[in-house]
Design a protein around this motif. Structure first.
Motif, PDB file in Angstrom:
ATOM      1  N   PHE A 125       0.840  -1.024  -0.059  1.00  0.00           N
ATOM      2  CA  PHE A 125       0.074   0.087   0.101  1.00  0.00           C
ATOM      3  C   PHE A 125       0.770   1.203  -0.023  1.00  0.00           C
ATOM      4  O   PHE A 125       1.641   1.437   0.855  1.00  0.00           O
ATOM      5  CB  PHE A 125      -0.763   0.210   1.114  1.00  0.00           C
ATOM      6  N   ILE A 176      -1.053  -1.391  -4.388  1.00  0.00           N
ATOM      7  CA  ILE A 176      -2.519  -0.662  -4.242  1.00  0.00           C
ATOM      8  C   ILE A 176      -2.157   0.834  -4.060  1.00  0.00           C
ATOM      9  O   ILE A 176      -1.401   1.104  -2.876  1.00  0.00           O
ATOM     10  CB  ILE A 176      -3.317  -1.470  -3.170  1.00  0.00           C
ATOM     11  N   MET A 207     -12.868   0.233  -4.663  1.00  0.00           N
ATOM     12  CA  MET A 207     -11.903  -0.598  -3.982  1.00  0.00           C
ATOM     13  C   MET A 207     -12.127  -1.758  -3.390  1.00  0.00           C
ATOM     14  O   MET A 207     -11.569  -2.720  -3.220  1.00  0.00           O
ATOM     15  CB  MET A 207     -11.760   0.437  -2.743  1.00  0.00           C
ATOM     16  N   THR A 210     -11.257  -3.765  -6.454  1.00  0.00           N
ATOM     17  CA  THR A 210      -9.779  -3.982  -6.466  1.00  0.00           C
ATOM     18  C   THR A 210      -9.121  -4.746  -5.360  1.00  0.00           C
ATOM     19  O   THR A 210      -8.253  -5.768  -5.590  1.00  0.00           O
ATOM     20  CB  THR A 210      -9.142  -2.487  -6.029  1.00  0.00           C
ATOM     21  N   MET A 211      -9.768  -4.741  -4.030  1.00  0.00           N
ATOM     22  CA  MET A 211      -8.967  -5.487  -3.188  1.00  0.00           C
ATOM     23  C   MET A 211      -9.420  -7.117  -3.384  1.00  0.00           C
ATOM     24  O   MET A 211      -8.713  -8.077  -2.999  1.00  0.00           O
ATOM     25  CB  MET A 211      -9.612  -5.271  -1.703  1.00  0.00           C
ATOM     26  N   GLU A 253     -12.286   4.011   2.256  1.00  0.00           N
ATOM     27  CA  GLU A 253     -11.735   3.183   1.410  1.00  0.00           C
ATOM     28  C   GLU A 253     -10.538   2.466   2.065  1.00  0.00           C
ATOM     29  O   GLU A 253     -10.263   1.265   1.760  1.00  0.00           O
ATOM     30  CB  GLU A 253     -11.151   3.927   0.058  1.00  0.00           C
ATOM     31  N   CYS A 257      -9.857  -1.616   2.595  1.00  0.00           N
ATOM     32  CA  CYS A 257      -8.873  -2.578   2.456  1.00  0.00           C
ATOM     33  C   CYS A 257      -8.344  -3.393   3.749  1.00  0.00           C
ATOM     34  O   CYS A 257      -8.352  -4.499   3.602  1.00  0.00           O
ATOM     35  CB  CYS A 257      -7.643  -1.659   2.060  1.00  0.00           C
TER      36      CYS A 257
END
Length: 310
Positions: A125, A176, A207, A210-211, A253, A257
């Motif tokens: 991250f 990310i 998000m 994405t995750m 967001e 995550c």
């Protein structure tokens, strides 16, 4: 969480950064109550104190690297400390310090995974790709090079710390929140086929999706390592970093995550890096980092089940 054993390892150095102050990050995280917050989930928390290493000489780059010898000494100490805690069946949390220290921590995790036969997934991250090399770097600051070094592109005193080169393969890492990439890094990311979820991608698909992609394939045999650079967050909520980049993830967001990582039940090691209290406001960035770690360890509004992302 009752049987979980967590080790906090302070690494008070900014030797790999261009701006001084990240050396104070470990104490800021302690002041913000990191150990107490994790212990509240039933984990047994051991604070191993701070590692020792060379001071920051504040010298210019030599052959494309600033403070190479000092960075190598700090990372060797990190590697040994993280590996020792993993060998005891504990979850090491490295309190940085700048992001060059991930060379030591992740090489230790990779070594442990090789010896135990576990799969490794690294979630990186960050606002930056950290894939520079001596020939591409505009500054020589090694906190912009850890991913390259871990993938075997760098001086042997860094790439060889884990005993095997490369320490990790590009396909083991997911980046990310990326939104600042140097020109040379763009080509290198492409050539190495690193899976990058930049902010445009997150803006386009959200998000959650994405995750789900970043966690795809994580299962009971996976060692999940999170390397959290606090400049991943938007500077409006996390000002205490030396390399702010506008347009990062929001509070919710970022929480999502961490909550989705917690859902897997596979978090096994963690870096918290680049927190710079000298640039913070009333320790708010450290407190936010602790908040995110609480979510990593299971804080949620409702009771949730572990899940695999296949």
């Amino acid at each position: 969480m009752e049987n979980l054993k967590v080790s906090l390892i302070g690494v008070p150095t900014d030797v790999g950064a261009g701006v001084r102050g990240a050396s104070m990050g470990p104490e800021a995280l302690r002041v913000a109550g990191l150990g107490r917050a994790i212990a509240a989930f039933g984990a047994e928390v051991r604070d191993c104190g701070n590692l020792a290493g060379p001071s920051n000489p504040e010298l210019p780059a030599v052959n494309g690297f600033r403070h190479l010898a000092e960075v190598a000494q700090w990372n060797l100490a990190v590697h040994q400390a993280v590996y020792a805690e993993l060998s005891e069946g504990r979850v090491p949390i490295m309190l940085g310090g700048d992001h060059c220290l991930a060379i030591g921590s992740i090489s230790a995790v990779a070594r442990h995974c090789r010896e135990t036969g576990r799969k490794l997934r690294v979630l990186w991250f960050d606002a930056h790709a950290d894939l520079n090399t001596a020939t591409m770097t505009p500054s020589g600051n090694i906190h912009g090079m850890p991913v390259a070094c871990l993938c075997g592109h760098g001086p042997e005193m860094l790439t060889g710390i884990g005993g095997e080169m490369p320490a990790i393969r590009p396909e083991q890492i997911r980046q990310i929140g990326i939104r600042s990439v140097d020109e040379g890094e763009k080509r290198f990311l492409h050539d190495l086929c690193v899976e990058v979820f930049d902010m445009r991608y997150i803006d386009e698909i959200g998000m959650r999706a994405t995750m789900e992609q970043a966690l795809a394939g994580v299962d009971q045999d996976t060692h999940l390592h999170v390397s959290l650079d606090v400049d991943f967050l938007d500077p409006t909520i996390a000002p205490g970093v030396g390399t702010t980049v506008r347009g990062g993830p929001t509070y919710r967001e970022a929480e999502l995550c961490m909550e989705m990582i917690a859902d897997t039940g596979q978090l096994a090691s963690l870096d918290i890096v680049e927190l710079n209290p000298a640039l913070d406001h009333c320790n708010m960035t450290a407190e936010l980092a602790v908040d995110l770690v609480e979510s990593l360890f299971g804080k949620s509004t409702l009771m949730r089940m572990h899940r695999n992302y296949r």
